[in-house]
Design a protein around this motif. Structure first.
Motif, PDB file in Angstrom:
ATOM      1  N   CYS A 170      -1.696 -26.816  -0.107  1.00 15.89           N
ATOM      2  CA  CYS A 170      -1.124 -26.688  -1.440  1.00 15.89           C
ATOM      3  C   CYS A 170      -1.965 -27.521  -2.403  1.00 15.89           C
ATOM      4  O   CYS A 170      -2.673 -28.441  -1.982  1.00 15.89           O
ATOM      5  CB  CYS A 170       0.308 -27.218  -1.458  1.00 15.89           C
TER       6      CYS A 170
ATOM      7  N   SER B 210       3.281 -19.718  -4.271  1.00 11.77           N
ATOM      8  CA  SER B 210       4.497 -20.028  -5.015  1.00 11.77           C
ATOM      9  C   SER B 210       5.471 -20.872  -4.195  1.00 11.77           C
ATOM     10  O   SER B 210       6.435 -21.406  -4.733  1.00 11.77           O
ATOM     11  CB  SER B 210       5.178 -18.744  -5.490  1.00 11.77           C
ATOM     12  N   SER B 211       5.221 -21.015  -2.903  1.00 12.25           N
ATOM     13  CA  SER B 211       6.060 -21.869  -2.054  1.00 12.25           C
ATOM     14  C   SER B 211       5.737 -23.347  -2.241  1.00 12.25           C
ATOM     15  O   SER B 211       6.498 -24.212  -1.808  1.00 12.25           O
ATOM     16  CB  SER B 211       5.869 -21.504  -0.581  1.00 12.25           C
ATOM     17  N   CYS B 212       4.614 -23.648  -2.859  1.00 15.30           N
ATOM     18  CA  CYS B 212       4.225 -25.042  -3.086  1.00 15.30           C
ATOM     19  C   CYS B 212       5.071 -25.622  -4.218  1.00 15.30           C
ATOM     20  O   CYS B 212       5.201 -25.018  -5.275  1.00 15.30           O
ATOM     21  CB  CYS B 212       2.745 -25.130  -3.450  1.00 15.30           C
ATOM     22  N   GLU B 213       5.662 -26.798  -3.976  1.00 11.24           N
ATOM     23  CA  GLU B 213       6.517 -27.452  -4.959  1.00 11.24           C
ATOM     24  C   GLU B 213       6.075 -28.894  -5.158  1.00 11.24           C
ATOM     25  O   GLU B 213       5.593 -29.541  -4.228  1.00 11.24           O
ATOM     26  CB  GLU B 213       7.972 -27.422  -4.499  1.00 11.24           C
TER      27      GLU B 213
ATOM     28  N   SER C 103       4.706 -27.625   0.771  1.00 12.28           N
ATOM     29  CA  SER C 103       5.521 -26.464   1.094  1.00 12.28           C
ATOM     30  C   SER C 103       6.053 -26.641   2.508  1.00 12.28           C
ATOM     31  O   SER C 103       5.582 -27.496   3.264  1.00 12.28           O
ATOM     32  CB  SER C 103       4.702 -25.171   0.991  1.00 12.28           C
ATOM     33  N   GLU C 104       7.017 -25.824   2.872  1.00 15.97           N
ATOM     34  CA  GLU C 104       7.562 -25.880   4.223  1.00 15.97           C
ATOM     35  C   GLU C 104       6.574 -25.229   5.186  1.00 15.97           C
ATOM     36  O   GLU C 104       5.811 -24.338   4.799  1.00 15.97           O
ATOM     37  CB  GLU C 104       8.903 -25.152   4.277  1.00 15.97           C
TER      38      GLU C 104
ATOM     39  N   SER D  77       5.109 -21.300   5.325  1.00 14.56           N
ATOM     40  CA  SER D  77       5.113 -20.663   4.004  1.00 14.56           C
ATOM     41  C   SER D  77       3.915 -19.731   3.897  1.00 14.56           C
ATOM     42  O   SER D  77       2.851 -19.995   4.444  1.00 14.56           O
ATOM     43  CB  SER D  77       5.054 -21.719   2.903  1.00 14.56           C
TER      44      SER D  77
ATOM     45  N   PHE E 189       0.116 -23.418   3.342  1.00 17.96           N
ATOM     46  CA  PHE E 189       0.525 -22.042   3.150  1.00 17.96           C
ATOM     47  C   PHE E 189      -0.668 -21.146   3.446  1.00 17.96           C
ATOM     48  O   PHE E 189      -1.793 -21.609   3.547  1.00 17.96           O
ATOM     49  CB  PHE E 189       1.007 -21.798   1.707  1.00 17.96           C
TER      50      PHE E 189
END
Length: 103
Positions: free
Chosen positions: A16, A30-33, A22-23, A26, A4
């Motif tokens: 991340c 906050s896009s990191c999962e 993340s995709e 990104s 990201f």
């Protein structure tokens, strides 16, 4: 590696935090999962403890195995990782424990 960036003028991508993804494309942390096998705990990705699993990416907690079932390791990624304890054992905190001798 999924990455990201937050910079308006992109000079480099940033990774991340550990155990999260993340995709591509990104633009925000906050896009990191959390990866499968890692649950979201107090803002961090932690391996699912024994007796639980998480089969998808996302910032949610791990799912507990059904009663009487355990996992052999932390970080399980599927419900099929949950195994029934042997007949002389019971589950305590996600681990099979030998039944004590009856006196």
């Amino acid at each position: 590696v999924m990455e990201f960036t937050r910079d308006e003028i992109v000079t480099a991508c940033k990774e991340c935090p550990m155990d999260s993804v993340s995709e591509a494309g990104s633009v925000d942390m906050s896009s990191c999962e959390c990866r499968a096998g890692y649950g979201f705990v107090d803002g961090d990705c932690e391996p699912c403890p024994q007796g639980s699993f998480k089969n998808s990416t996302g910032n949610v907690q791990c799912t507990a195995c059904a009663a009487g079932f355990h996992t052999v390791a932390v970080g399980s990624t599927a419900a099929s990782d949950c195994l029934l304890c042997d007949h002389d054992r019971y589950v305590d905190a996600g681990v099979c424990v030998v039944c004590p001798a009856v006196t």
